[in-house]
Design a protein around this motif. Structure first.
Motif: not given
Length: 200
Positions: A1-3, A6-8, A12-16, A44-46
């Motif tokens: 996901m992280n690599t 590319k869309n930030e 971030n949504n997928l990571l969350k 990177t989403d606070t």
């Protein structure tokens, strides 16, 4: 996901959501901590970070040996009580929502069978919605559910956060000393009875 993503915002949504899903279903705090640290190093989403930090902190306080959070409940007479008052002996706590009818029916049927096998264990059911008292009670009576051990949250939003309820199949098991035995069990796994055998 992280690599690959590319869309930030998308990343971030997928990571969350993947992290939230993992933390909510994991049974090892060591694994949760590793996942949490990995997430914090990538997101990177606070706003998302604060949400995941709160979930991780809550889960740490729901580990075996900790006291169950004392959230307020409403009983079938619409009287206020609390988790500490209804867990005065070994207790299984399961949750339901009107929106998932199959789970509502299947979980109650499963518990009725378990009550026969484990008469010394208390089984309580909590509705997680903010339904009015008449709607809640009518729904139970329509399905011939005895009301005695049925409850609903007085403050659903607060209670769901305090108990880390993100998936409705979550089951909590509390010992006679009001200490958590498991905060993430399932009624429908074959080893659930092994857990009950330990506390009766």
């Amino acid at each position: 996901m992280n690599t690959l993503v590319k869309n930030e915002v998308v990343k971030n949504n997928l990571l969350k959501y993947s992290t939230k899903n993992y933390l909510s279903n994991a049974n090892s705090m060591e694994d949760c901590e590793a996942m949490f640290n990995s997430y914090i190093g990538k997101s990177t989403d606070t706003g998302h970070n604060e949400e995941i930090k709160h979930l991780f902190s809550t889960l740490k306080n729901l580990q075996p040996g900790y006291s169950i959070p004392d959230v307020e409940l409403l009983n079938y007479k619409n009287e206020t009580t609390s988790l500490s008052k209804v867990t005065d002996k070994p207790t299984v706590i399961f949750f339901w929502t009107k929106a998932i009818k199959n789970h509502f029916i299947n979980s109650h049927k499963k518990v009725e069978r378990l009550k026969q096998e484990y008469p010394d264990i208390n089984f309580i059911s909590i509705n997680v919605n903010s339904n009015s008292y008449p709607i809640w009670k009518r729904h139970l009576l329509q399905h011939n559910i005895p009301l005695e051990n049925e409850y609903r949250f007085r403050n659903p939003n607060f209670a769901k956060k305090a108990l880390a309820i993100h998936y409705i199949n979550k089951v909590m098991v509390v010992g006679k000393d009001k200490l958590i035995i498991s905060s993430n069990a399932s009624l429908f796994t074959k080893d659930f009875k092994l857990l009950l055998n330990e506390i009766q």
